[in-house]
Design a protein around this motif. Structure first.
Motif, PDB file in Angstrom:
ATOM      1  N   GLY A 108       0.678  -1.384  -0.062  1.00 55.97           N
ATOM      2  CA  GLY A 108       0.127   0.036   0.054  1.00 55.97           C
ATOM      3  C   GLY A 108       0.770   1.031   0.026  1.00 55.97           C
ATOM      4  N   ASP A 109       1.809   1.070   0.727  1.00 56.23           N
ATOM      5  CA  ASP A 109       2.799   2.325   1.022  1.00 56.23           C
ATOM      6  C   ASP A 109       3.511   2.593  -0.310  1.00 56.23           C
ATOM      7  N   LEU A 110       3.810   1.460  -1.185  1.00 52.09           N
ATOM      8  CA  LEU A 110       4.468   1.685  -2.281  1.00 52.09           C
ATOM      9  C   LEU A 110       3.607   2.222  -3.216  1.00 52.09           C
ATOM     10  N   VAL A 111       2.502   1.683  -3.395  1.00 53.38           N
ATOM     11  CA  VAL A 111       1.338   2.291  -4.435  1.00 53.38           C
ATOM     12  C   VAL A 111       1.140   3.894  -4.029  1.00 53.38           C
ATOM     13  N   ARG A 112       0.925   3.941  -2.894  1.00 52.38           N
ATOM     14  CA  ARG A 112       0.784   5.496  -2.477  1.00 52.38           C
ATOM     15  C   ARG A 112       1.771   6.404  -2.910  1.00 52.38           C
ATOM     16  N   GLY A 113       3.008   5.931  -2.848  1.00 57.97           N
ATOM     17  CA  GLY A 113       4.057   6.429  -3.289  1.00 57.97           C
ATOM     18  C   GLY A 113       4.131   6.721  -4.877  1.00 57.97           C
ATOM     19  N   ALA A 114       3.657   5.666  -5.512  1.00 61.27           N
ATOM     20  CA  ALA A 114       3.822   5.825  -6.874  1.00 61.27           C
ATOM     21  C   ALA A 114       2.772   6.610  -7.553  1.00 61.27           C
ATOM     22  N   VAL A 115       1.549   6.399  -6.746  1.00 65.16           N
ATOM     23  CA  VAL A 115       0.403   7.273  -7.317  1.00 65.16           C
ATOM     24  C   VAL A 115       0.778   8.877  -7.166  1.00 65.16           C
ATOM     25  N   THR A 116       1.124   9.115  -6.033  1.00 62.66           N
ATOM     26  CA  THR A 116       1.542  10.594  -5.525  1.00 62.66           C
ATOM     27  C   THR A 116       2.655  11.217  -6.451  1.00 62.66           C
ATOM     28  N   ALA A 117       3.462   9.981  -6.753  1.00 71.98           N
ATOM     29  CA  ALA A 117       4.745  10.879  -7.699  1.00 71.98           C
ATOM     30  C   ALA A 117       4.112  10.997  -9.259  1.00 71.98           C
ATOM     31  N   ILE A 118       2.928  10.537  -9.445  1.00 71.99           N
ATOM     32  CA  ILE A 118       2.496  11.097 -11.095  1.00 71.99           C
ATOM     33  C   ILE A 118       2.237  12.614 -10.893  1.00 71.99           C
ATOM     34  N   PRO A 119       2.908  13.292 -11.970  1.00 72.01           N
ATOM     35  CA  PRO A 119       2.553  14.687 -11.852  1.00 72.01           C
ATOM     36  C   PRO A 119       1.238  15.042 -11.993  1.00 72.01           C
ATOM     37  N   LYS A 120       0.844  16.212 -11.583  1.00 75.21           N
ATOM     38  CA  LYS A 120      -0.527  16.737 -11.559  1.00 75.21           C
ATOM     39  C   LYS A 120      -0.717  16.956 -13.119  1.00 75.21           C
ATOM     40  N   HIS A 121       0.113  17.448 -13.914  1.00 67.71           N
ATOM     41  CA  HIS A 121      -0.102  17.865 -15.225  1.00 67.71           C
ATOM     42  C   HIS A 121      -0.496  16.689 -15.965  1.00 67.71           C
ATOM     43  N   GLN A 122      -0.392  15.433 -15.663  1.00 67.08           N
ATOM     44  CA  GLN A 122      -0.940  14.347 -16.483  1.00 67.08           C
ATOM     45  C   GLN A 122      -2.299  14.101 -16.328  1.00 67.08           C
ATOM     46  N   TYR A 123      -2.598  14.465 -15.037  1.00 62.67           N
ATOM     47  CA  TYR A 123      -4.193  14.430 -14.836  1.00 62.67           C
ATOM     48  C   TYR A 123      -4.970  15.567 -15.593  1.00 62.67           C
ATOM     49  N   GLU A 124      -4.295  16.830 -15.563  1.00 59.60           N
ATOM     50  CA  GLU A 124      -4.843  17.896 -16.250  1.00 59.60           C
ATOM     51  C   GLU A 124      -5.019  17.862 -17.494  1.00 59.60           C
ATOM     52  N   SER A 125      -3.881  17.322 -18.246  1.00 56.20           N
ATOM     53  CA  SER A 125      -3.642  17.122 -19.896  1.00 56.20           C
ATOM     54  C   SER A 125      -4.820  16.106 -20.045  1.00 56.20           C
ATOM     55  N   SER A 126      -4.881  15.121 -19.292  1.00 47.27           N
ATOM     56  CA  SER A 126      -5.810  14.071 -19.694  1.00 47.27           C
ATOM     57  C   SER A 126      -7.270  14.519 -19.704  1.00 47.27           C
ATOM     58  N   TYR A 127      -7.524  15.383 -18.487  1.00 47.41           N
ATOM     59  CA  TYR A 127      -9.009  15.945 -18.547  1.00 47.41           C
ATOM     60  C   TYR A 127      -9.152  16.828 -19.755  1.00 47.41           C
TER      61      TYR A 127
END
Lengths: 225, 283
Positions: A108-127
């Motif tokens: 869980g901690d690894l996943v949390r680390g990996a997810v939060t490490a995804i830059p915000k612009h990835q989400y924003e560009s996708s939206y």
């Protein structure tokens, strides 16, 4: 051969017994790993929550798992649960519970680390491209997370596999225990057996962990394209 | 934002459900804990006995995967006389008491030394073996009396063993050389770093048997402890059954036969009467 103490492995069914022990180790670790992976991913996503209560609870869970030696956890689940709640787990069930409990937290901690490490612009560009939330997760976030996760989780898997040597304490006869049994049964006739037997067990652990590493590097290559 | 929270909750629910289900599924297989009486054991058709699986020659597994040893010889007889099958559980020294207290085994037959502290946690039946400390030394300069040790003579012990405690308490003037492992203590004796090596008498006797040129000058030192079967505290029916069994076995010299079958190779004939306790009677 005799000086190295390998001869004892060929007495009677010793070699088959050692292989049987290896199977116990591999089987229990693979079941625990499978449960940990699934629950760990879910737990990791939960950990990214901004809710205070959720954060505190996950934190406590993670710290408990990190601070408690696995041996203590094993004793709590195998003996403690029987004393306190009259729950009589078999030794194997107790192992899977403890290792899954541990693996889920670490994963869980690894996943949390990996997810939060995804830059915000990835989400924003996708939206911005018009993808919905679930599409964003499916096409953008999860693939990138998985790629980051692989080397980390392989480390966790091999660590779990090696730690299963503790389960002999609650009566599960796995590869290390079989090894000790063989060494002790022959301590008069082949005092050097320890070297040969432990060397063989080392080889066994290597054989068990190596394919996982191979698979990991293959996946890593495949997904980096 | 609201939506997102809802999503998290939706994920959390099955997770919690899965964990609860896992715990409940575990319970499915549960039997009531606590001890089983003799009748319950007979009814179930299987007695669960906790033994060592790597302590040659007391409890170990031979190359065919069969349990063997002094403790096992008795276990087999107990199973036969109860008229049930035996399920051996491999235990470690540190978890023997727990196995009994949680009723996960019916009897412990794992070279279990009777001590006052353990008596509070489990119930011991009549003993079937003696243990004490012993001292082994080179045959050309046998140490057979500790009071005759010279001022600079040092005795080898392994740290954390009863031998170390015993010497520190009873012979504070004797200089000790402490080693962490059996192997390093053995090397120290062979290199004549010390004049003698003190350890459990079974260990030193076995050592002298295997290594020529060494003699056990003092085969029995300090308080004699005994080794006995143990049952869960309060399991009176099983305790009484075991006591009757051990007394009855004394009449046919069962434990001497056990010694001859399992321990003779390691300890030789001369220590038979010293190590075996027959019929639960210690002198």
């Amino acid at each position: 051969m005799e000086a190295l103490g390998i001869d004892v492995l060929f007495k009677g069914s010793n070699f088959m017994r050692l292989l049987g022990g290896l199977w116990v180790t591999v089987e229990l670790s693979l079941i625990s790993v499978a449960i940990s992976m699934v629950l760990g991913v879910l737990f990791g996503i939960i950990m990214t929550s901004k809710n205070k209560a959720v954060k505190i609870i996950s934190r406590i869970y993670l710290e408990v798992v990190r601070i408690m030696p696995q041996m203590v956890l094993l004793f709590i689940v195998f003996f403690g649960a029987t004393r306190a709640f009259d729950l009589n787990f078999s030794a194997e069930t107790a192992c899977v519970i403890v290792f899954a409990f541990w693996g889920t937290a670490e994963m869980g901690d690894l996943v949390r680390g990996a997810v939060t490490a995804i830059p915000k612009h990835q989400y924003e560009s996708s939206y911005a491209l018009g993808l919905t939330k679930s599409q964003t997760y499916y096409y953008i976030v999860i693939p990138q997370t998985l790629r980051r996760l692989i080397p980390l989780s392989i480390n966790l898997v091999t660590r779990m596999m090696k730690t299963t040597s503790l389960i002999m304490m609650i009566g599960v006869v796995e590869v290390m225990k079989v090894g000790q049994q063989i060494i002790e049964a022959n301590r008069m006739t082949s005092p050097n057996a320890a070297f040969g037997v432990y060397a063989t067990i080392f080889l066994f652990y290597f054989i068990a962990c190596w394919p996982i590493s191979l698979l990991a590097s293959k996946l890593e290559k495949k997904w980096s394209d | 934002m609201k939506k997102r929270k809802l999503l998290k909750k939706l994920i959390a629910l099955p997770l919690i459900a899965a964990m609860t289900a896992g715990i409940l599924a575990g319970c499915g297989a549960s039997e009531s804990s606590g001890f089983r009486t003799v009748d319950q054991i007979k009814q179930s058709g299987t007695v669960r006995i906790g033994v060592f699986s790597d302590k040659n020659p007391f409890g170990y597994i031979d190359e065919n995967g069969e349990y063997q040893g002094y403790d096992i010889y008795l276990a087999e007889r107990i199973g036969k006389d109860l008229g049930v099958n035996i399920e051996y559980v491999s235990t470690e020294a540190a978890s023997r008491t727990e196995f009994l207290q949680t009723g996960k085994v019916d009897i412990i037959l794992a070279n279990f030394t009777v001590t006052d502290q353990r008596k509070e946690e489990v119930d011991f039946a009549l003993p079937y073996m003696n243990v004490a400390l012993g001292v082994v030394s080179p045959s050309d300069k046998v140490v057979d009396d500790l009071s005759k040790l010279g001022e600079n003579d040092e005795v080898i012990v392994i740290s954390g063993t009863t031998a170390e405690t015993y010497f520190t308490e009873n012979y504070p003037d004797i200089k000790l050389q402490k080693y962490d492992t059996y192997a390093s203590a053995k090397t120290a004796l062979e290199n004549k770093n010390g004049v003698a090596w003190a350890n459990d008498n079974t260990e030193v006797i076995a050592y002298a048997m295997q290594n020529e040129g060494y003699t056990v000058g003092i085969p029995s030192l300090g308080s004699e402890d005994t080794i006995a079967p143990a049952v869960t505290k309060g399991n009176e029916t099983l305790l009484n059954w075991l006591n009757d069994e051990i007394t009855a076995l004394g009449e046919e010299k069962f434990f001497h036969a056990d010694y001859e079958a399992t321990l003779m190779d390691t300890y030789g004939a001369e220590y038979e009467d010293q190590l075996v306790v027959e019929g639960g009677k210690t002198e």
